[in-house]
Motif scaffolding. Sequence first.
Motif, PDB file in Angstrom:
ATOM      1  N   LYS A 218       0.834  -1.208   0.000  1.00 31.30           N
ATOM      2  CA  LYS A 218       0.000   0.000   0.000  1.00 31.30           C
ATOM      3  C   LYS A 218       0.868   1.258   0.000  1.00 31.30           C
ATOM      4  CE  LYS A 218      -3.960  -2.140   2.342  1.00 31.30           C
ATOM      5  NZ  LYS A 218      -4.805  -2.142   3.564  1.00 31.30           N
ATOM      6  N   SER A 219       1.956   1.211   0.807  1.00 32.74           N
ATOM      7  CA  SER A 219       2.867   2.357   0.832  1.00 32.74           C
ATOM      8  C   SER A 219       3.546   2.540  -0.519  1.00 32.74           C
ATOM      9  CB  SER A 219       3.926   2.163   1.926  1.00 32.74           C
ATOM     10  OG  SER A 219       3.324   2.058   3.201  1.00 32.74           O
ATOM     11  N   ALA A 220       3.883   1.417  -1.172  1.00 25.47           N
ATOM     12  CA  ALA A 220       4.524   1.496  -2.487  1.00 25.47           C
ATOM     13  C   ALA A 220       3.575   2.121  -3.515  1.00 25.47           C
ATOM     14  CB  ALA A 220       4.966   0.104  -2.935  1.00 25.47           C
ATOM     15  N   LYS A 221       2.278   1.815  -3.412  1.00 24.18           N
ATOM     16  CA  LYS A 221       1.300   2.442  -4.318  1.00 24.18           C
ATOM     17  C   LYS A 221       1.262   3.954  -4.109  1.00 24.18           C
ATOM     18  CE  LYS A 221      -1.698  -1.613  -4.822  1.00 24.18           C
ATOM     19  NZ  LYS A 221      -3.051  -2.188  -4.547  1.00 24.18           N
ATOM     20  N   LYS A 222       1.318   4.371  -2.845  1.00 27.54           N
ATOM     21  CA  LYS A 222       1.349   5.814  -2.561  1.00 27.54           C
ATOM     22  C   LYS A 222       2.608   6.446  -3.154  1.00 27.54           C
ATOM     23  CE  LYS A 222      -1.287   5.571   1.764  1.00 27.54           C
ATOM     24  NZ  LYS A 222      -1.258   5.824   3.226  1.00 27.54           N
ATOM     25  N   LEU A 223       3.724   5.725  -3.017  1.00 26.85           N
ATOM     26  CA  LEU A 223       4.967   6.228  -3.589  1.00 26.85           C
ATOM     27  C   LEU A 223       4.850   6.353  -5.101  1.00 26.85           C
ATOM     28  CD1 LEU A 223       7.968   6.980  -3.197  1.00 26.85           C
ATOM     29  CD2 LEU A 223       8.515   4.549  -3.421  1.00 26.85           C
ATOM     30  N   GLY A 224       4.217   5.358  -5.730  1.00 25.01           N
ATOM     31  CA  GLY A 224       4.021   5.408  -7.171  1.00 25.01           C
ATOM     32  C   GLY A 224       3.124   6.556  -7.608  1.00 25.01           C
ATOM     33  N   ASP A 225       2.246   7.003  -6.696  1.00 24.56           N
ATOM     34  CA  ASP A 225       1.363   8.135  -7.002  1.00 24.56           C
ATOM     35  C   ASP A 225       2.029   9.479  -6.748  1.00 24.56           C
ATOM     36  OD1 ASP A 225      -0.653   6.423  -7.733  1.00 24.56           O
ATOM     37  OD2 ASP A 225      -1.555   6.347  -5.742  1.00 24.56           O
ATOM     38  N   GLY A 226       3.307   9.448  -6.333  1.00 22.78           N
ATOM     39  CA  GLY A 226       4.048  10.696  -6.155  1.00 22.78           C
ATOM     40  C   GLY A 226       4.141  11.189  -4.737  1.00 22.78           C
ATOM     41  N   HIS A 227       3.715  10.397  -3.750  1.00 20.67           N
ATOM     42  CA  HIS A 227       3.816  10.808  -2.344  1.00 20.67           C
ATOM     43  C   HIS A 227       5.164  10.334  -1.805  1.00 20.67           C
ATOM     44  CE1 HIS A 227      -0.433  11.954  -2.340  1.00 20.67           C
ATOM     45  NE2 HIS A 227      -0.692  10.800  -2.933  1.00 20.67           N
ATOM     46  N   PHE A 228       6.169  11.167  -1.954  1.00 21.04           N
ATOM     47  CA  PHE A 228       7.525  10.761  -1.586  1.00 21.04           C
ATOM     48  C   PHE A 228       7.804  10.894  -0.098  1.00 21.04           C
ATOM     49  CE2 PHE A 228       7.757  12.125  -6.035  1.00 21.04           C
ATOM     50  CZ  PHE A 228       8.203  10.951  -6.588  1.00 21.04           C
ATOM     51  N   ASP A 229       6.838  11.366   0.665  1.00 24.84           N
ATOM     52  CA  ASP A 229       7.007  11.425   2.112  1.00 24.84           C
ATOM     53  C   ASP A 229       6.515  10.150   2.789  1.00 24.84           C
ATOM     54  OD1 ASP A 229       4.397  11.839   1.407  1.00 24.84           O
ATOM     55  OD2 ASP A 229       3.986  13.330   2.980  1.00 24.84           O
ATOM     56  N   VAL A 230       6.137   9.158   1.992  1.00 24.11           N
ATOM     57  CA  VAL A 230       5.623   7.920   2.555  1.00 24.11           C
ATOM     58  C   VAL A 230       6.748   7.196   3.286  1.00 24.11           C
ATOM     59  CG1 VAL A 230       6.135   6.523   0.512  1.00 24.11           C
ATOM     60  CG2 VAL A 230       4.297   5.841   2.027  1.00 24.11           C
ATOM     61  N   GLU A 231       6.394   6.475   4.347  1.00 27.10           N
ATOM     62  CA  GLU A 231       7.373   5.715   5.133  1.00 27.10           C
ATOM     63  C   GLU A 231       6.946   4.257   5.185  1.00 27.10           C
ATOM     64  OE1 GLU A 231       9.484   5.592   9.553  1.00 27.10           O
ATOM     65  OE2 GLU A 231       8.013   7.146   9.048  1.00 27.10           O
ATOM     66  N   PHE A 232       7.869   3.379   4.936  1.00 21.84           N
ATOM     67  CA  PHE A 232       7.617   1.948   5.001  1.00 21.84           C
ATOM     68  C   PHE A 232       7.889   1.472   6.430  1.00 21.84           C
ATOM     69  CE2 PHE A 232       8.465   2.837   0.593  1.00 21.84           C
ATOM     70  CZ  PHE A 232       7.549   2.042  -0.085  1.00 21.84           C
TER      71      PHE A 232
END
Length: 488
Positions: A218-232
Motif C-alpha cells: 500500500k505504501s509502495a502504491k502511494k509512492l508510485g502516485d508521487g507521495h515521496f514522504d511515505v514511510e515503510f
Amino acid sequence: MTQEHKTQKKDHSKFFIDFKSIRFKYWLSFIGFATILLLILWLLQIVFLNQFYESMKVREIEKIGYSLTKQYNSKHFKQTVLLTAFTKGIDISIVNEDRYITFPKSDNNVFSQPKSLPREYFNQYFAKLDKKTRPSKIFTQSFLGSDEIQLSYSSILGEKNGKIEYLLMTTPLEPVESTIDILKNQLIIISGLSLALALVLSFFMSNHLAKPLVRMAKSAKKLGDGHFDVEFTKGDYTEADELADTLNHATDELSKTLEMRKDLIANVSHDLKTPLTVIKSYGEMIRDISGDNPELRKEHVNTIIQEADNLTLLVNDLLDLSKVESELSHLQKYPLDLEKLARSVLNRFKMMEQYNGYHFDLEVKGTVVILADESKMRQVLYNFIANAVNYAGLDKQVLIKITETGDQVLCQVIDHGKGIPEDQQKYIWDRYYRVQKNHSRFIVGTGLGLFIVKSILDLHDFNYGVESKVNEGSCFYFKAPVFKDIKK
C-alpha cells in the motif's frame, strides 16, 4: 470508466479469493503441511501398523535368542531362560539332536509332547541349521493348523553330554485388526479436529505474516502516485524489517534524485537561456550596428562563437552523463603524459586569459606519465579546471600542479575562491550538485562535471579527493601510478 464504477468493482472483488495473494499462498502452505503430517500419521498407524508390529517382534526375539545363545555355558543359564520366558511371554525350549526336550522338563509345553518333538517339527525348526553358515533362523507359520500365526526362532546352542542342543522360541503374533479399528476411529476424530484447527490457525498466521508486506504494498502504491514522504513501517520479523529499511532508503534516494533533477532543469534552463540571449543580441548588433565595422563585427562574432562553445560544453556534459549512466564508456589505456595533456587542455582556456583576466599556471615535476584513457583523462582535467574557474577568487588564479611522488603521480588543480564548507564536501561528487547557485557566467555549469570526474576516476581505480577551506580556496586532486615501463 468513472470513479464510481471503479469503486464498485473494487468492493465487488472483496468477495473473491485472490489465488496469487501472499495470504492465500501462506494459508495453502500451512494446510498442505498439516495434511502431509496427518497422512504420515495415518500411514504409520493404520497402513503400516502390521508390518511395523511384526518387524518389532522379529527384532525383539532375535535379540533375546542371541543373548541366550551367548549365555548357554553360564552357571545360571536355565534360571535366565525361565525368567526370560516369564517376563517376555515367550515359549522357550531346549531340544537336543535326538529330538528330546531337555528343558523345561514339563508336560505342559506347547507341543503336547513332554519329552520329544515329532520329526517333522524337528526338521522344520533345526534341520538346516549349521554352526558356521546358519547358526539361527526365524520364520512365521500357522499355529497347529489354526488361523493364529506364531513367530518361531531356532538356533544352535552347543554340545552337552556329547549331543548338540538347540534353542527354540515361539511367540504368537497377536492380530492387530481390532487395534487398527480403534486407532482408525480415533484418527478420524483427531484428523477432523486437526484440519479444522489448522484452517483457523493458518488463516490467522498467514494474515499475520502477510500483514507487513501488504502494508508495504500500500505504501509502495502511494509512492508510485508521487507521495515521496511515505514511510515503510517495519514488521514483526527480520526480513520485513530489512525490506522496509531498503525501501525507505530507496525512497530517500528517489526524493534526492528528483530534487536534483529539478535543480538540473533549472540550471540547464538558465545556462541555455543566457547564451542564447547573448547570441541573439550580438547577432542583432551585427545586423544593425557592426555589420560594416570589421573590428567591431569580429568582436561580436567572437562573442557569439564563445557562447556557442558554452552551449556545446553543456550538451557534452549531458551526453557524458548519459554514457556514464548507461555504462557505455570503455577504457582504452595507453601511456599518457599528463604534462602534454594539461597543456593541451589549457589551450581551450586561452580566450579566458585574453578576455576575462584569468591566469593559469602549470607546474610539473618528475616523471608524470601514467597508464590511462586519454580522452577520459582529458575530460577529468578539463572539468577540474572549469570547476576552478567557476569558483575562482577575485585574483582569478588557477594553478595546475603535476608531481611525481615515489610510485605515484599527483595531479592538483588549485583555486583561491570561496572554498567549500566541510559539511558539503562529501556531496560535491553527487550528480547535479553545486555548492553555489550563483556561479561564474563564463563557464556553463550543470552540476554534472564532478560526478563525471568521479565516475571516470573510479573506472580507472585512481584515488581522488578535495581539500578546501572556506574563503581560502580549494584543491581538487587525483593520484595515479607512474607508468613503470619508462622508469630507468
